[in-house]
Design a protein around this motif. Structure first.
Motif, mmCIF file in Angstrom:
data_model
loop_
_atom_site.group_PDB
_atom_site.id
_atom_site.type_symbol
_atom_site.label_atom_id
_atom_site.label_comp_id
_atom_site.label_asym_id
_atom_site.label_seq_id
_atom_site.Cartn_x
_atom_site.Cartn_y
_atom_site.Cartn_z
ATOM 1 N N PRO A 1 12.138 2.788 -4.342
ATOM 2 C CA PRO A 1 10.734 3.182 -4.248
ATOM 3 C C PRO A 1 9.805 2.045 -4.666
ATOM 4 C CG PRO A 1 11.899 4.524 -5.874
ATOM 5 C CD PRO A 1 12.875 3.546 -5.317
ATOM 6 N N LEU A 2 8.604 2.086 -4.130
ATOM 7 C CA LEU A 2 7.602 1.084 -4.491
ATOM 8 C C LEU A 2 7.229 1.209 -5.964
ATOM 9 C CD1 LEU A 2 5.100 1.210 -1.501
ATOM 10 C CD2 LEU A 2 6.802 -0.544 -1.994
ATOM 11 N N HIS B 1 6.642 10.783 -7.674
ATOM 12 C CA HIS B 1 6.585 9.346 -7.936
ATOM 13 C C HIS B 1 5.450 8.762 -7.083
ATOM 14 C CE1 HIS B 1 7.748 5.077 -7.673
ATOM 15 N NE2 HIS B 1 8.291 5.291 -8.855
ATOM 16 N N TRP B 2 4.983 7.605 -7.480
ATOM 17 C CA TRP B 2 3.921 6.911 -6.754
ATOM 18 C C TRP B 2 4.255 6.759 -5.278
ATOM 19 C CZ3 TRP B 2 -0.792 5.390 -6.071
ATOM 20 C CH2 TRP B 2 -1.085 4.321 -5.226
ATOM 21 N N ASP B 3 5.501 6.471 -4.963
ATOM 22 C CA ASP B 3 5.913 6.220 -3.588
ATOM 23 C C ASP B 3 5.628 7.423 -2.685
ATOM 24 O OD1 ASP B 3 6.971 4.286 -1.825
ATOM 25 O OD2 ASP B 3 8.896 5.334 -1.790
ATOM 26 N N LYS B 4 5.661 8.632 -3.212
ATOM 27 C CA LYS B 4 5.335 9.822 -2.419
ATOM 28 C C LYS B 4 3.854 10.184 -2.560
ATOM 29 C CE LYS B 4 9.806 11.810 -2.055
ATOM 30 N NZ LYS B 4 10.390 11.636 -0.813
ATOM 31 N N ARG C 1 1.282 8.406 -2.953
ATOM 32 C CA ARG C 1 0.343 7.545 -2.220
ATOM 33 C C ARG C 1 0.135 8.009 -0.782
ATOM 34 N NH1 ARG C 1 2.793 3.099 0.647
ATOM 35 N NH2 ARG C 1 5.042 3.376 0.682
#
Length: 188
Positions: free
Chosen positions: A4-5, A39-42, A44
């Protein structure tokens, strides 16, 4: 597996937010509608609350998470910081639900009125409670094998069965005690 980012540093984001909008971030009223712990990756890819961009929304959620976070010093991330986790309300509710369903129930049904039925029901409840609580503590055996051991009086064959027998005997001992004379010292 896709890595993930890395999320934006919420402290850096907070530094760039105008003062008049910081109150909204620290008020704690911004959450994800369905209580997911994303998480940030989702996150965003979701629509942020009105008047916020994705980074401000992330910082808002992180402030809420960090305020209730717990640390595990023994586990560290890739840069050496202690691992942290939070328990949002949805997780606590799920844990409570699992705990409620996993434990036995040592009570008598109103239907059980005959003394022989009552005793058989109580013994079954004690057996289920001993097995369930031992399995939650790490005992590795099947319910059937454990119940057969307790019902037949067979000696335990391993540590897991010994845990179950010990729990069963402890609960039986407590039931047999004079309830008026039970003290905290006796329990410990």
């Amino acid at each position: 597996m896709k890595i993930p980012l890395t999320p934006p540093d919420h402290f850096e984001v907070l530094k760039s937010v105008p003062n008049e909008r910081l109150g909204r971030i620290f008020a704690g009223d911004i959450r994800i509608n369905d209580s997911r712990y994303l998480h940030w990756d989702k996150l965003r890819h979701l629509q942020p609350p009105e008047g916020m961009d994705h980074e401000e929304w992330w910082a808002t959620l992180k402030v809420g998470r960090v305020s209730g976070a717990r640390s595990i010093e023994e586990f560290r991330d890739t840069v050496g910081k202690p691992f942290q986790y939070s328990l949002p309300d949805a997780v606590l509710k799920a844990i409570h639900d699992i705990d409620s369903r996993a434990r036995g129930n040592i009570t008598l049904s109103e239907i059980v009125t005959e003394p022989t039925d009552r005793n058989r029901y109580m013994i079954s409840s004690l057996i289920e409670e001993a097995i369930t609580s031992s399995q939650l503590e790490g005992a590795a055996t099947t319910r059937k094998v454990a119940a057969d051991m307790l019902r037949t009086g067979r000696e335990p064959r391993d540590h897991s069965e010994r845990m179950i027998l010990n729990n069963y005997q402890a609960m039986q001992h407590i039931l047999d005690m004079d309830k008026d004379r039970i003290t905290p010292e006796m329990m410990f």
